[in-house]
Enzyme design. Structure first.
Site: not given
Ligand code: PLP
Length: 809
Positions: A480, A704
């Site tokens: 993702k 800035y």
């Molecule tokens: C993003 C996510 C993971 C992965 O988590 P990590 O800590 O990056 O391994 C696992 N399960 C769900 C439901 C997630 O949203």
């Protein structure tokens, strides 16, 4: 060797024997896309991948000769040898092959610098010998036999590297290489885990040189000296060395070294100044002296040394294409490997190869180019572009659509007439052809900031987590948010290549992108909105369903059609998921809608990364077990159960269930902050460049809001990265730091949108120098700590305008 001789060399049992084929190539990777009739396939049974499961596929691709370690039946025309251990058999065959040749064989081992020493030595010795050498860094239990298999009648010298990661491996490699001469590069910390002590590691490595007459090494190292002094030809400052370094004079241009051999002194100019290169060059000089090459020739060869870039880089190119940049050298072994990397890129189906003449192959040209074009044909390359008079001379042998040019310039002139869009283009050429100019002209322009992604590190990290799982436990790779900022289908493509079981994305769009780019693994979508149901359905994506309302909408959308779903149960995170009091209704819906297929049931821990929450996590796991059992008892299917993210995988082996969801760990961060961090590799390196330098006088201000005040006269560099690229504004005013030319430099003043100023007062820098934001010298974890956030945010913040480059070592 013919099939029968192979059977004899391995002491194997012939299961079926249709014909006694001559074997020309050895194959160990079942994913290898192209196969020739005269190949011998070794079925290797790894912990997570057993190529015995793919023998039918190999047969269908045309393989007829097999070495296996399980009793199997394949096709009626198969020739099969059964052995105890296929890797051992591969080594036996290579050892037999090696023993057919009498030639000087140089073996290189040690902790660091093996590949560069081998490449440089090849450059040094190639005018004087016809040399076969290991392709790239083929130095393992399987890489060495494959390298040795490359020796043929035309060669009168061989250079192979050998590497080991644990005890009892070197003897095997010694038997395969049968070296006559050795180079021991150095003894460092690499692979320390596999050994009881440094001493043991040295002794093990020394086994490679049991039967050689001479070993080249650095005589200033007492451990190594005590091991090899009897048969050593060593170099160093110490008087006991054969080749003594009298004086070293370094300047920015290079190194002038004064040496003494048998009382005579002489000088050489060396082109590289860093200590690792110095060591590698000294090994080459000592070897050349040992082989009686004259001092003038030595100087001339040393001048020819170039930085070795062993990477195969995948870059975004114009016209929605990719290029694989492999313009360092060109030989048959390397070509094979580069083509494999090309085939592994499923983002674009159209494959183009731009290839120069192959120099110093040791084969007659006709044989050589016949082999080259056969490889290109077997790989289904759609367009071949040959550059150089040799390859052009044999163009009639090429079966693919092709164009030929005498030089890179000629090609560059006419390139506009060719269609190089929507393709993956492999550019491979020997240095003298200057194909890097072709790369430059095809490459997408960058504004100086690049995120480099090391695909080997990604593989390493995947394998690390696999090693923590039972072999039946499945993996869902979380890709993702553009794979945590690292890309999207490039990462998914590698995961598919390594046969993970599932991919996880946040939104339907992300899944659609993956489907459009050749990803066929099952994909779970965690946030499916009703307006995305149509694209979910059309693209064969599988939504996560987290409450009754969403379920009803999806059922309505399906309208009786079949659909696969994943059920998320709320156990303590209080984010998404069915509450306990919805379960009975959920069961009732599932029972009355048989068109729904429940692929998996899962939940998510709120505190997997912290031992302080152990009790809470255990309660979550209990609730998950209870509610999922209730669901499973009520439906006919047997869904996959999964609970853990990356830190959970390491902390709670008892809760792996059927599958785990691997996210941040894949990208090199152990979010639980345990010792295991050491076994992960950073997969990405964010770099930018220095755009301008200036002196700022005491009392003047920078940037800035005039927040950076010079407390004395300082030198300030403006670098080409700002908060719009993902370098958070929280790094302003000294909170952040970067790595320039071997040192840290702090941010001065406020971070701007596209630029940042850093203090480089005591650092030797020039405009255009590279600056590391994170990577090998500055870790993502450290950066996150500096501004009180988590590594996840640092990774995912890198903006989409930053160009991504993917490479493999
Ligand atoms: C993003 C996510 C993971 C992965 O988590 P990590 O800590 O990056 O391994 C696992 N399960 C769900 C439901 C997630 O949203």
């Amino acid at each position: 060797m013919r099939f029968n001789e192979i059977a004899e060399a391995t002491n194997g049992m012939v299961l079926t024997n249709y014909s006694n084929d001559e074997i020309k190539s050895l194959i160990i990777d079942s994913r290898k896309p192209f196969i020739s009739r005269d190949a011998l396939f070794f079925a290797i049974a790894g912990e997570h991948h057993d190529s015995h499961d793919f023998l039918e596929d190999q047969y269908a691709k045309g393989v007829r000769n097999f070495v296996v370690q399980k009793e199997v039946k394949i096709g009626s025309e198969a020739n099969i040898i059964l052995v105890d251990n296929t890797i051992k058999a591969l080594q036996q065959i290579a050892a037999k092959h090696r023993s057919l040749f009498k030639l000087p064989v140089i073996a290189i081992t040690g902790s660091n610098g093996k590949t560069i020493t081998k490449e440089w030595l090849f450059t040094c010795l190639s005018p004087f010998y016809n040399i076969v050498r290991s392709p790239k860094s083929f130095n393992s239990q399987v890489g060495v036999p494959l390298s040795v298999w490359g020796i043929d009648k035309a060669h009168n010298m061989a250079i192979f590297e050998a590497g080991i990661s644990q005890s009892n491996e070197m003897q095997n490699l010694e038997r395969v290489i049968q070296p006559t001469f050795g180079i021991f590069t150095n003894l460092g910390a690499a692979h320390d885990q596999g050994f009881v002590s440094r001493e043991q590691k040295l002794s093990e490595k020394a086994l490679l040189f049991e039967n050689v007459n001479t070993v080249i090494f650095n005589g200033d190292d007492n451990h190594i000296y005590s091991k090899f002094s009897i048969k050593g030809f060593c170099w160093g400052y110490n008087d006991r060395c054969d080749l003594i370094i009298i004086n070293v004079d370094s300047s920015s241009k290079g190194v002038l070294v004064q040496l003494q051999l048998e009382k005579a002194t002489f000088e050489l100019k060396l082109p590289f100044t860093d200590s690792a290169s110095f060591e590698n060059m000294m090994h080459c000089i000592a070897t050349m002296l040992y082989f009686k090459i004259g001092k003038e020739d030595i100087q001339e060869r040393i001048n020819k040394l170039l930085p070795v870039n062993m990477r195969l880089e995948l870059k975004k190119a114009k016209g929605n294409s990719y290029i694989i940049d492999d313009t360092y050298n060109n030989d048959l072994g390397g070509l094979q490997r580069a083509i494999e990397f090309l085939i592994a890129q499923q983002q674009k189906s159209r494959k183009v190869v731009i290839l120069s003449d192959i120099l110093q192959s040791g084969l007659p040209d006709e044989v050589l180019y016949n082999q080259v074009f056969e490889k290109l044909q077997a790989a289904h390359v759609e367009l071949v572009i040959g550059i150089g008079s040799d390859i052009s001379g044999y163009q009639s042998l090429c079966k693919q659509p092709a164009y030929f040019y005498n030089s890179a310039d000629e090609f560059l002139d006419q390139m506009g007439q060719l269609d190089l869009n929507e393709s993956v283009i492999l550019i491979k050429g020997a240095r003298v052809f200057g194909l890097e100019r072709v790369v430059k002209s095809l490459e997408e322009k960058i504004h100086g900031t690049v995120l480099k992604i090391n695909l080997d590190a990604l593989t390493n990290n995947l394998n690390f987590y696999r090693s923590k799982l039972e072999s039946k436990t499945k993996i869902m790779a979380m890709v993702k948010a553009f794979s945590y900022g690292s890309g999207s289908f490039e990462i998914a493509n590698l995961m598919q290549f390594h046969r993970v079981d599932y991919l996880g994305v946040a939104y339907a769009d992300e899944g659609v992108r993956l489907r459009e780019n050749g990803i066929h693994l099952p994909i779970m979508v965690m946030n499916p909105s009703p307006d995305s149901f149509e694209s979910i359905y059309k693209n064969n994506l599988e939504p996560e369903i987290y409450n009754l309302g969403l379920l009803d909408k999806y059922l309505q959308f399906l309208n009786g059609r079949e659909g696969s779903i994943h059920l998320k149960i709320e156990t303590g995170m209080k984010r998404l998921g069915f509450d306990e009091d919805e379960i009975d209704n959920l069961i009732e819906r599932l029972q009355s809608n048989e068109n729904l297929s429940v692929k998996s049931i899962f939940s998510h821990l709120a505190g997997a990364d912290d031992g302080a929450h152990q009790q809470f996590s255990e309660q979550q796991a209990d609730k998950f077990k209870r509610l999922s059992s209730k669901l499973i008892a009520a439906i006919k299917e047997k869904p996959i159960l999964h609970l853990l993210n990356s830190p959970g995988i390491l902390r709670y082996p008892q809760f792996h269930f059927d599958m785990v969801r691997l996210g941040i760990g894949l990208y090199g961060v152990e979010a639980g902050k345990t010792e295991d961090q050491k076994l992960l590799q950073p997969i990405s390196e964010l770099t930018t460049i220095i755009s301008q330098l200036r002196t700022v006088k005491k009392g003047e201000t920078v940037g800035y809001g005039r927040k950076g005040v010079a407390k004395k006269d300082i030198v300030v560099a403006t670098i080409a990265i700002g908060y719009a690229d993902g370098f958070s504004r929280a790094f302003s005013q000294g909170k952040g730091f970067v790595w320039v030319n071997g040192q840290r430099a702090s941010v001065i003043g406020n971070v701007c949108m596209d630029m940042t100023m850093i203090d480089v007062t005591d650092i030797n820098v020039e405009v255009g120098d590279q600056v590391e934001i994170f990577g090998n010298n500055i870790s993502i974890i450290e950066l996150a700590d500096a501004i009180d956030t988590i590594p996840y945010e640092i990774l995912t913040n890198v903006s989409q305008r930053v160009k991504r480059v993917y490479f493999t070592e």
